[in-house]
Each structure stands twice: as C-alpha cells, then as structure tokens.
Design a protein around this motif. Structure first.
Motif, PDB file in Angstrom:
ATOM      1  N   MET A  22       6.718  17.818   1.660  1.00  0.00           N
ATOM      2  CA  MET A  22       5.815  17.827   2.806  1.00  0.00           C
ATOM      3  C   MET A  22       4.790  16.704   2.706  1.00  0.00           C
ATOM      4  N   VAL A  23       4.202  16.538   1.527  1.00  0.00           N
ATOM      5  CA  VAL A  23       3.195  15.496   1.347  1.00  0.00           C
ATOM      6  C   VAL A  23       3.819  14.114   1.453  1.00  0.00           C
ATOM      7  N   TYR A  24       4.972  13.950   0.794  1.00  0.00           N
ATOM      8  CA  TYR A  24       5.612  12.631   0.760  1.00  0.00           C
ATOM      9  C   TYR A  24       6.006  12.171   2.155  1.00  0.00           C
ATOM     10  N   PHE A  25       6.667  13.041   2.903  1.00  0.00           N
ATOM     11  CA  PHE A  25       7.096  12.653   4.234  1.00  0.00           C
ATOM     12  C   PHE A  25       5.912  12.571   5.199  1.00  0.00           C
ATOM     13  N   GLY A  26       4.874  13.346   4.957  1.00  0.00           N
ATOM     14  CA  GLY A  26       3.681  13.242   5.789  1.00  0.00           C
ATOM     15  C   GLY A  26       3.001  11.897   5.621  1.00  0.00           C
ATOM     16  N   VAL A  27       2.821  11.479   4.356  1.00  0.00           N
ATOM     17  CA  VAL A  27       2.207  10.174   4.092  1.00  0.00           C
ATOM     18  C   VAL A  27       3.111   9.057   4.606  1.00  0.00           C
TER      19      VAL A  27
ATOM     20  N   PHE B  90       2.492   5.721   7.542  1.00  0.00           N
ATOM     21  CA  PHE B  90       2.797   4.295   7.389  1.00  0.00           C
ATOM     22  C   PHE B  90       3.870   3.849   8.372  1.00  0.00           C
ATOM     23  N   ALA B  91       4.901   4.685   8.549  1.00  0.00           N
ATOM     24  CA  ALA B  91       5.977   4.322   9.469  1.00  0.00           C
ATOM     25  C   ALA B  91       5.466   4.198  10.896  1.00  0.00           C
ATOM     26  N   THR B  92       4.539   5.083  11.286  1.00  0.00           N
ATOM     27  CA  THR B  92       3.984   5.031  12.634  1.00  0.00           C
ATOM     28  C   THR B  92       3.194   3.751  12.855  1.00  0.00           C
ATOM     29  N   ILE B  93       2.431   3.364  11.846  1.00  0.00           N
ATOM     30  CA  ILE B  93       1.651   2.124  11.944  1.00  0.00           C
ATOM     31  C   ILE B  93       2.571   0.930  12.141  1.00  0.00           C
ATOM     32  N   VAL B  94       3.599   0.854  11.303  1.00  0.00           N
ATOM     33  CA  VAL B  94       4.513  -0.284  11.383  1.00  0.00           C
ATOM     34  C   VAL B  94       5.259  -0.280  12.707  1.00  0.00           C
ATOM     35  N   PHE B  95       5.739   0.881  13.116  1.00  0.00           N
ATOM     36  CA  PHE B  95       6.477   0.955  14.370  1.00  0.00           C
ATOM     37  C   PHE B  95       5.583   0.540  15.539  1.00  0.00           C
ATOM     38  N   ALA B  96       4.339   0.981  15.525  1.00  0.00           N
ATOM     39  CA  ALA B  96       3.431   0.680  16.636  1.00  0.00           C
ATOM     40  C   ALA B  96       3.200  -0.815  16.798  1.00  0.00           C
ATOM     41  N   VAL B  97       3.076  -1.535  15.690  1.00  0.00           N
ATOM     42  CA  VAL B  97       2.755  -2.962  15.788  1.00  0.00           C
ATOM     43  C   VAL B  97       3.991  -3.852  15.833  1.00  0.00           C
ATOM     44  N   SER B  98       5.187  -3.264  15.683  1.00  0.00           N
ATOM     45  CA  SER B  98       6.376  -4.105  15.570  1.00  0.00           C
ATOM     46  C   SER B  98       7.456  -3.817  16.603  1.00  0.00           C
ATOM     47  N   VAL B  99       7.194  -2.925  17.556  1.00  0.00           N
ATOM     48  CA  VAL B  99       8.227  -2.583  18.541  1.00  0.00           C
ATOM     49  C   VAL B  99       8.769  -3.828  19.232  1.00  0.00           C
ATOM     50  N   VAL B 100       7.873  -4.708  19.667  1.00  0.00           N
ATOM     51  CA  VAL B 100       8.311  -5.917  20.374  1.00  0.00           C
ATOM     52  C   VAL B 100       7.697  -7.189  19.791  1.00  0.00           C
TER      53      VAL B 100
ATOM     54  N   VAL C 177       0.841  -1.202   0.000  1.00  0.00           N
ATOM     55  CA  VAL C 177       0.000   0.000   0.000  1.00  0.00           C
ATOM     56  C   VAL C 177       0.876   1.252   0.000  1.00  0.00           C
ATOM     57  N   TRP C 178       1.950   1.217   0.792  1.00  0.00           N
ATOM     58  CA  TRP C 178       2.849   2.364   0.829  1.00  0.00           C
ATOM     59  C   TRP C 178       3.529   2.585  -0.525  1.00  0.00           C
ATOM     60  N   ALA C 179       3.956   1.505  -1.178  1.00  0.00           N
ATOM     61  CA  ALA C 179       4.605   1.635  -2.475  1.00  0.00           C
ATOM     62  C   ALA C 179       3.666   2.291  -3.481  1.00  0.00           C
ATOM     63  N   ARG C 180       2.404   1.899  -3.469  1.00  0.00           N
ATOM     64  CA  ARG C 180       1.426   2.508  -4.367  1.00  0.00           C
ATOM     65  C   ARG C 180       1.185   3.972  -3.990  1.00  0.00           C
ATOM     66  N   ALA C 181       1.055   4.247  -2.696  1.00  0.00           N
ATOM     67  CA  ALA C 181       0.845   5.627  -2.265  1.00  0.00           C
ATOM     68  C   ALA C 181       2.030   6.499  -2.637  1.00  0.00           C
ATOM     69  N   SER C 182       3.230   5.951  -2.536  1.00  0.00           N
ATOM     70  CA  SER C 182       4.436   6.701  -2.901  1.00  0.00           C
ATOM     71  C   SER C 182       4.415   7.093  -4.373  1.00  0.00           C
ATOM     72  N   LEU C 183       4.048   6.164  -5.230  1.00  0.00           N
ATOM     73  CA  LEU C 183       3.982   6.458  -6.664  1.00  0.00           C
ATOM     74  C   LEU C 183       2.924   7.521  -6.959  1.00  0.00           C
ATOM     75  N   VAL C 184       1.802   7.435  -6.256  1.00  0.00           N
ATOM     76  CA  VAL C 184       0.734   8.424  -6.466  1.00  0.00           C
ATOM     77  C   VAL C 184       1.207   9.808  -6.054  1.00  0.00           C
ATOM     78  N   VAL C 185       1.907   9.902  -4.934  1.00  0.00           N
ATOM     79  CA  VAL C 185       2.415  11.198  -4.482  1.00  0.00           C
ATOM     80  C   VAL C 185       3.407  11.763  -5.490  1.00  0.00           C
ATOM     81  N   PHE C 186       4.284  10.912  -6.012  1.00  0.00           N
ATOM     82  CA  PHE C 186       5.215  11.374  -7.044  1.00  0.00           C
ATOM     83  C   PHE C 186       4.462  11.886  -8.259  1.00  0.00           C
ATOM     84  N   ALA C 187       3.457  11.138  -8.696  1.00  0.00           N
ATOM     85  CA  ALA C 187       2.720  11.515  -9.900  1.00  0.00           C
ATOM     86  C   ALA C 187       1.979  12.838  -9.718  1.00  0.00           C
ATOM     87  N   LEU C 188       1.461  13.084  -8.523  1.00  0.00           N
ATOM     88  CA  LEU C 188       0.639  14.271  -8.303  1.00  0.00           C
ATOM     89  C   LEU C 188       1.437  15.509  -7.912  1.00  0.00           C
TER      90      LEU C 188
END
Length: 264
Positions: free
Chosen positions: A166-171, A175-185, A129-140
């Motif tokens: 701003m948009v790229y790092f915001g999006v 995703f990074a927060t989601i992954v970090f939250a579920v993978s800390v331990v 999902v992140w890879a697709r969102a990244s491409l969309v942000v680049f395109a737009l």
C-alpha cells in the motif's frame, strides 16, 4: 481592449490551445499508433527492442536485489516519454510523407536540444528522488528477507506485506502522476513547434486538467500495456512500447490545436 491585448500577447508567445477530447480518444490513439507501427515496422521495432533490452538488462543485473530492480523498473516508466522521442518523430515524419528512415530519428533531439535537455533534467531529478524514496520504503516497510524474482512476485500475488504494498504503490502513484501531468504532450510539442520546456509542461498539465477522465483512461492504458510487456518477460515491450509511443504523438495532435488556431 485589455482582454484583446492579452490574447494577442498569448498568441505572440506561442502558448498552445488545449482542446477537449472524447472519452474514447485513447482507443483511437492506439489504433493510429498501431497503424504507424505497421507502416514503419523496422524503425518502430528498433525502439521496441531497445525498450525490451533495457528491461532485460535491469532484471539480469539486479536479479537478487529487487529493492533496486523495482525502483529502476518504475524509473523506466518515468523516463519513457524521453526514451520514446524517436517514435514521436517517426509518426511526425509519416504525417508529412517524409518516409520511415531510422537514422533521422536518432538525433531528433538536436531540433530543440536546449529545451528537451531541460525536460530531461526534470525527469532525471524526479527519477532520482523516486529511486531514493523507493529504497526508503523498502527499508521501513518490507519485513521479509529479500527473495529472488519468482519469490518476490509470489509474495505480491499472495498479497503478503500488505502494508508495504500500500505504501509503495501510494508513493509511486504520486511520482507517476507528476511525471504524467508534465509529459502528456511535452516532448511531441517541443519536437513539433520548437516550444520551450516550461510552456510545453504547462500545456501538458492543462491537457490533463481539461480532460481528467480521458487522461486517467489513457494513463491506465499505458500502465496496462507496460505491465503486459513485463509479464511476457519483456518480449511484449517490443511491440507494445512502439504502439504506445506512436499513440502518444496522436494524443498530442488531438489535445493541442495547431499553432495559430483555436480550439476545435
């Protein structure tokens, strides 16, 4: 009586107890991680070279397509908790005085394959999902012609395409927060106590919720180490990724009380 029964049921289900840790804990984890690297250099550096090789391969293959490289590099961070599994096992074996052999760590996923597989699928879906969102942000939002590596980095350092950044790092932060939250331990717990994936992820979110300041500092530490690794043309990843991987194991040990015990 009801509360007593609920507590007994929770213990019977093996739901872990999350502990509070001090603000300086991440530095202690890094020090212990460095100690593991020094004690078990060969297997640890093997994984470090694997991380560096992956980064170099991404850069080489997508040298002139940085809309893909940035997504894959970010995905590299999203999948890092799964890729560092062998490092967790090295730290675990060192705790138990079982030696520093590389071979047992290569197939450690078999110990809890079903639940680790579920967790891997979760991370894989987030990555796609992140890879697709990244491409969309680049395109737009990316308005210039796509440059090579040096040109792309120069544009970032010059703060060109500020709206895109701003948009790229915001999006990406979402995703990074989601992954970090579920993978800390999560993975260390699944390796250590045969925990199911859902409980491990809930405990990971609980660790973040109970220690928000410390966990933010820990996340920033991981990001800084990773960025330093990439800025050294991936050479730094050889050492920094094993240290972070080992430190993650020690973070798990501090954040989650041993089975059958309460908070410290």
């Amino acid at each position: 009586m009801s509360q007593t029964n609920d507590a007994q049921l929770s213990e019977g289900l093996g739901f872990p107890t999350v502990r509070e840790v001090g603000a300086g804990a991440p530095f202690r984890w890094l020090a212990r991680g460095l100690g593991d690297l020094k004690s078990c250099p060969i297997p640890s550096l093997f994984y470090g070279f694997c991380f560096a090789a992956m980064g170099l391969l991404i850069t080489f293959v997508f040298e002139h397509a940085y809309e893909y490289t940035s997504a894959l590099t970010s995905g590299f961070l999203l999948l890092a908790p799964f890729l560092a599994m062998g490092l967790y096992e090295i730290s675990r074996r060192r705790e138990r005085n079982e030696g520093c052999s590389l071979a047992p760590t290569l197939t450690v996923w078999r110990r809890n394959a079903g639940n680790i597989g579920i967790f891997a699928v979760v991370l894989g879906v987030v990555f796609l999902v992140w890879a697709r969102a990244s491409l969309v942000v680049f395109a737009l939002f990316y308005t210039n012609e796509m440059p090579n590596l040096s040109g792309f980095l120069a544009q970032i350092l010059a703060m060109e395409n500020l709206e895109f950044l701003m948009v790229y790092f915001g999006v990406g932060l979402i995703f990074a927060t989601i992954v970090f939250a579920v993978s800390v331990v999560s993975i260390p717990m699944m390796l250590d106590r045969d925990q199911d994936a859902i409980t491990a992820m809930l405990a990971s979110v609980g660790a973040l919720a109970r220690n928000p300041g410390t966990m933010i500092l820990w996340a920033l530490t991981i990001v800084v180490c990773t960025v330093l690794g990439f800025l050294t043309f991936h050479v730094g990843l050889v050492v920094l990724m094993p240290v972070v991987g080992h430190a993650t194991w020690h973070a798990y040990r501090d954040l989650v009380a041993p089975a059958g015990t309460g908070p410290a």
